[in-house]
Design a protein around this motif. Structure first.
Motif, PDB file in Angstrom:
ATOM      1  N   GLY A 241       0.831  -1.192   0.000  1.00 34.31           N
ATOM      2  CA  GLY A 241       0.000   0.000   0.000  1.00 34.31           C
ATOM      3  C   GLY A 241       0.867   1.245   0.000  1.00 34.31           C
ATOM      4  O   GLY A 241       2.081   1.165   0.169  1.00 34.31           O
ATOM      5  N   TYR A 242       0.214   2.390  -0.215  1.00 36.87           N
ATOM      6  CA  TYR A 242       0.950   3.647  -0.182  1.00 36.87           C
ATOM      7  C   TYR A 242       0.094   4.707   0.483  1.00 36.87           C
ATOM      8  O   TYR A 242      -1.133   4.600   0.532  1.00 36.87           O
ATOM      9  CB  TYR A 242       1.355   4.093  -1.592  1.00 36.87           C
TER      10      TYR A 242
ATOM     11  N   SER B 166       1.045  10.188  -8.350  1.00 34.26           N
ATOM     12  CA  SER B 166       0.658  11.069  -7.235  1.00 34.26           C
ATOM     13  C   SER B 166       1.831  11.446  -6.352  1.00 34.26           C
ATOM     14  O   SER B 166       1.710  12.310  -5.490  1.00 34.26           O
ATOM     15  CB  SER B 166      -0.409  10.384  -6.378  1.00 34.26           C
ATOM     16  N   ALA B 167       2.962  10.796  -6.531  1.00 34.12           N
ATOM     17  CA  ALA B 167       4.088  10.962  -5.609  1.00 34.12           C
ATOM     18  C   ALA B 167       4.944  12.171  -5.973  1.00 34.12           C
ATOM     19  O   ALA B 167       5.370  12.305  -7.105  1.00 34.12           O
ATOM     20  CB  ALA B 167       4.955   9.709  -5.626  1.00 34.12           C
ATOM     21  N   HIS B 168       5.170  13.048  -5.016  1.00 37.70           N
ATOM     22  CA  HIS B 168       6.041  14.220  -5.199  1.00 37.70           C
ATOM     23  C   HIS B 168       6.813  14.479  -3.915  1.00 37.70           C
ATOM     24  O   HIS B 168       6.201  14.918  -2.952  1.00 37.70           O
ATOM     25  CB  HIS B 168       5.218  15.460  -5.551  1.00 37.70           C
ATOM     26  N   PRO B 169       8.094  14.311  -3.852  1.00 38.39           N
ATOM     27  CA  PRO B 169       8.936  13.601  -4.823  1.00 38.39           C
ATOM     28  C   PRO B 169       9.149  12.154  -4.402  1.00 38.39           C
ATOM     29  O   PRO B 169       9.838  11.413  -5.067  1.00 38.39           O
ATOM     30  CB  PRO B 169      10.250  14.368  -4.746  1.00 38.39           C
ATOM     31  N   LEU B 170       8.537  11.771  -3.271  1.00 36.26           N
ATOM     32  CA  LEU B 170       8.803  10.477  -2.648  1.00 36.26           C
ATOM     33  C   LEU B 170       7.497   9.706  -2.531  1.00 36.26           C
ATOM     34  O   LEU B 170       6.456  10.286  -2.228  1.00 36.26           O
ATOM     35  CB  LEU B 170       9.390  10.710  -1.250  1.00 36.26           C
ATOM     36  N   LEU B 171       7.555   8.405  -2.775  1.00 36.01           N
ATOM     37  CA  LEU B 171       6.388   7.547  -2.551  1.00 36.01           C
ATOM     38  C   LEU B 171       6.705   6.622  -1.387  1.00 36.01           C
ATOM     39  O   LEU B 171       7.652   5.846  -1.447  1.00 36.01           O
ATOM     40  CB  LEU B 171       6.065   6.720  -3.804  1.00 36.01           C
ATOM     41  N   ARG B 172       5.920   6.754  -0.313  1.00 31.75           N
ATOM     42  CA  ARG B 172       6.073   5.869   0.846  1.00 31.75           C
ATOM     43  C   ARG B 172       5.242   4.628   0.603  1.00 31.75           C
ATOM     44  O   ARG B 172       4.036   4.720   0.428  1.00 31.75           O
ATOM     45  CB  ARG B 172       5.572   6.552   2.116  1.00 31.75           C
ATOM     46  N   VAL B 173       5.899   3.480   0.601  1.00 29.06           N
ATOM     47  CA  VAL B 173       5.229   2.210   0.329  1.00 29.06           C
ATOM     48  C   VAL B 173       5.289   1.348   1.596  1.00 29.06           C
ATOM     49  O   VAL B 173       6.358   1.191   2.192  1.00 29.06           O
ATOM     50  CB  VAL B 173       5.904   1.485  -0.855  1.00 29.06           C
ATOM     51  N   PHE B 174       4.135   0.832   1.974  1.00 27.48           N
ATOM     52  CA  PHE B 174       4.046  -0.004   3.177  1.00 27.48           C
ATOM     53  C   PHE B 174       3.793  -1.445   2.747  1.00 27.48           C
ATOM     54  O   PHE B 174       2.922  -1.710   1.930  1.00 27.48           O
ATOM     55  CB  PHE B 174       2.916   0.486   4.084  1.00 27.48           C
TER      56      PHE B 174
END
Length: 83
Positions: free
Chosen positions: A47-48, A70-78
């Motif tokens: 998920g993110y 949608s990620a700017h600039p980092l996408l946190r992924v769980f």
């Protein structure tokens, strides 16, 4: 443009980058995550966090591309174990 990912699996964090405009397919992303975390034999859910902080699933090409765009600039992924 490069997109940075911050992966969290339990207490373990990993970072990696992909081309924002050619991120590939969800299945390749999923395999990459399993490889990076050395959990190839586990079934996991990915998920993110969206811009509002809601946790949304990444489980097919459509929502993978939505997450990447949608990620700017980092996408946190769980990453969570299933079951």
């Amino acid at each position: 443009g490069t997109l940075c990912f911050l992966l969290q699996f339990g207490a373990e964090f990993r970072r990696f980058s992909l081309d924002r405009y050619k991120p590939g397919k969800f299945e390749d992303f999923y395999k990459l995550i399993l490889h990076i975390h050395h959990i190839a034999n586990l079934e996991v859910m990915i998920g993110y966090a969206d811009v509002h902080g809601d946790l949304l699933p990444i489980n097919n090409d459509d929502n993978f591309f939505k997450a990447v765009s949608s990620a700017h600039p980092l996408l946190r992924v769980f990453i969570q174990r299933q079951g």
